[in-house]
Design a protein around this motif. Structure first.
Motif, mmCIF file in Angstrom:
data_model
loop_
_atom_site.group_PDB
_atom_site.id
_atom_site.type_symbol
_atom_site.label_atom_id
_atom_site.label_comp_id
_atom_site.label_asym_id
_atom_site.label_seq_id
_atom_site.Cartn_x
_atom_site.Cartn_y
_atom_site.Cartn_z
ATOM 1 N N ASP A 1 0.827 -1.204 0.000
ATOM 2 C CA ASP A 1 0.000 0.000 0.000
ATOM 3 C C ASP A 1 0.866 1.261 0.000
ATOM 4 O OD1 ASP A 1 -2.111 -1.686 0.131
ATOM 5 O OD2 ASP A 1 -2.726 -1.183 2.164
ATOM 6 N N GLU A 2 0.419 2.257 -0.745
ATOM 7 C CA GLU A 2 1.025 3.580 -0.680
ATOM 8 C C GLU A 2 0.259 4.371 0.374
ATOM 9 O OE1 GLU A 2 2.410 5.422 -4.532
ATOM 10 O OE2 GLU A 2 0.922 4.003 -5.299
ATOM 11 N N ILE A 3 0.901 4.643 1.488
ATOM 12 C CA ILE A 3 0.232 5.168 2.665
ATOM 13 C C ILE A 3 0.550 6.646 2.856
ATOM 14 C CG2 ILE A 3 0.007 4.954 5.177
ATOM 15 C CD1 ILE A 3 0.838 1.980 4.799
ATOM 16 N N VAL A 4 -0.476 7.419 3.194
ATOM 17 C CA VAL A 4 -0.304 8.819 3.587
ATOM 18 C C VAL A 4 -0.894 8.981 4.984
ATOM 19 C CG1 VAL A 4 -0.841 11.232 3.098
ATOM 20 C CG2 VAL A 4 -0.455 9.633 1.203
ATOM 21 N N VAL A 5 -0.078 9.434 5.920
ATOM 22 C CA VAL A 5 -0.523 9.683 7.287
ATOM 23 C C VAL A 5 -0.785 11.174 7.431
ATOM 24 C CG1 VAL A 5 0.011 9.478 9.738
ATOM 25 C CG2 VAL A 5 0.876 7.763 8.122
ATOM 26 N N LEU B 1 0.794 11.317 18.286
ATOM 27 C CA LEU B 1 0.146 10.165 17.658
ATOM 28 C C LEU B 1 0.739 9.912 16.283
ATOM 29 C CD1 LEU B 1 -2.067 8.013 17.824
ATOM 30 C CD2 LEU B 1 -3.688 9.704 16.950
ATOM 31 N N HIS B 2 0.981 10.980 15.534
ATOM 32 C CA HIS B 2 1.618 10.882 14.215
ATOM 33 C C HIS B 2 2.972 10.184 14.339
ATOM 34 C CE1 HIS B 2 1.949 12.553 10.024
ATOM 35 N NE2 HIS B 2 3.221 12.279 10.254
ATOM 36 N N ALA C 1 5.886 5.819 4.976
ATOM 37 C CA ALA C 1 4.668 6.509 4.558
ATOM 38 C C ALA C 1 4.949 7.963 4.209
ATOM 39 C CB ALA C 1 3.626 6.445 5.672
ATOM 40 N N ASP C 2 4.148 8.521 3.288
ATOM 41 C CA ASP C 2 4.154 9.955 3.053
ATOM 42 C C ASP C 2 3.371 10.634 4.170
ATOM 43 O OD1 ASP C 2 5.655 9.882 0.737
ATOM 44 O OD2 ASP C 2 3.911 9.672 -0.568
ATOM 45 N N ASN C 3 3.547 11.959 4.274
ATOM 46 C CA ASN C 3 2.966 12.678 5.397
ATOM 47 C C ASN C 3 2.146 13.876 4.943
ATOM 48 O OD1 ASN C 3 4.493 11.578 8.055
ATOM 49 N ND2 ASN C 3 5.847 11.516 6.283
ATOM 50 N N ALA C 4 1.081 14.146 5.700
ATOM 51 C CA ALA C 4 0.262 15.325 5.478
ATOM 52 C C ALA C 4 -0.080 15.922 6.842
ATOM 53 C CB ALA C 4 -1.017 14.963 4.724
ATOM 54 N N SER D 1 -0.108 18.430 1.921
ATOM 55 C CA SER D 1 -0.365 17.025 1.650
ATOM 56 C C SER D 1 0.038 16.667 0.228
ATOM 57 C CB SER D 1 -1.860 16.719 1.841
ATOM 58 O OG SER D 1 -2.166 15.387 1.470
ATOM 59 N N PRO D 2 0.477 15.413 0.012
ATOM 60 C CA PRO D 2 0.657 14.919 -1.355
ATOM 61 C C PRO D 2 -0.690 14.509 -1.933
ATOM 62 C CG PRO D 2 1.178 13.183 0.191
ATOM 63 C CD PRO D 2 0.855 14.412 1.019
ATOM 64 N N SER D 3 -0.696 14.049 -3.170
ATOM 65 C CA SER D 3 -1.914 13.513 -3.772
ATOM 66 C C SER D 3 -2.386 12.297 -2.971
ATOM 67 C CB SER D 3 -1.657 13.102 -5.215
ATOM 68 O OG SER D 3 -2.753 12.364 -5.728
#
Length: 217
Positions: A72-76, A86-87, A97-100, A124-126
């Motif tokens: 999975d491509e994950i964005v937190v 928590l992050h 993971a990518d981050n937002a 945020s990324p896409s």
């Protein structure tokens, strides 16, 4: 929405929740932040069981072997500022993971009771086709999480959405079940029954942002 309430099963998680709630313990800011981080790790481990995996063959110093790795491509995405510990706990396990980050705060009306949720900053990324993990330690009315989700809609359609919280109130859980996609999954350490007249969780633990980082103006 599928709700995973980990307090329904006894585990060491109970100790971390107790320390977060106990006012004689929670005044230690470092311990408070670390307990939120540890709870984030536990919730993330359980959440990871739902991800997509595929076999990958590789070489050890002694032989070739195979592991099943997350695909999975994950964005937190965390809500500032209370969401930072928590992050960090989530990233301890999902380190690739990518981050937002997004700001959402209560703008209280002059009567001191009514409030609106204001969203200002967003980075945020896409999110198109990604696995989105929304993190906020306190799920009270649910309005902050809902407004954040709506603000993210312009960034693409996630493949899957997970919500990670430490303590929630049943009215907030109900709001998410009403407005979030049906296949959303909520990972939470404890769910309390009620809110007070100001929209704070009862018994809850107080203001997570203030306890983690100090009082704000």
């Amino acid at each position: 929405m599928k709700v995973h309430n980990l307090s329904q099963t006894h585990s060491i998680l109970n100790h971390f929740i107790h320390q977060l709630r106990d006012e004689s313990v929670q005044q230690d800011r470092m311990k408070f932040r670390r307990n939120i981080e540890r709870i984030g790790e536990i919730l993330t481990y359980e959440m990871s069981k739902t991800f997509s995996y595929s076999p990958q063959t590789f070489q050890t110093p002694l032989a070739e072997t195979t592991s099943h790795l997350c695909q999975d491509e994950i964005v937190v995405c965390s809500i500032l500022r209370a969401g930072i510990p928590l992050h960090n706990g989530i990233l301890n396990y999902l380190d690739e993971a990518d981050n937002a980050f997004i700001s959402a705060f209560r703008k209280v009306e002059s009567n001191g009771k009514d409030f609106e949720i204001v969203v200002e900053y967003l980075s945020s990324p896409s999110l198109e086709g990604k696995t989105l993990v929304l993190a906020d330690p306190m799920l009270a009315t649910g309005r902050s999480m809902l407004n954040v989700y709506k603000a993210l809609e312009k960034l693409g359609q996630p493949k899957q959405t997970h919500v990670v919280s430490v303590i929630g109130a049943q009215p907030g859980v109900d709001l998410l079940e009403e407005h979030f996609p049906e296949d959303t999954q909520l990972w939470i350490a404890a769910v309390d029954d009620t809110l007070n007249e100001k929209g704070y969780i009862i018994p809850g633990l107080g203001d997570a942002g203030d306890l983690a980082f100090g009082k704000k103006l």
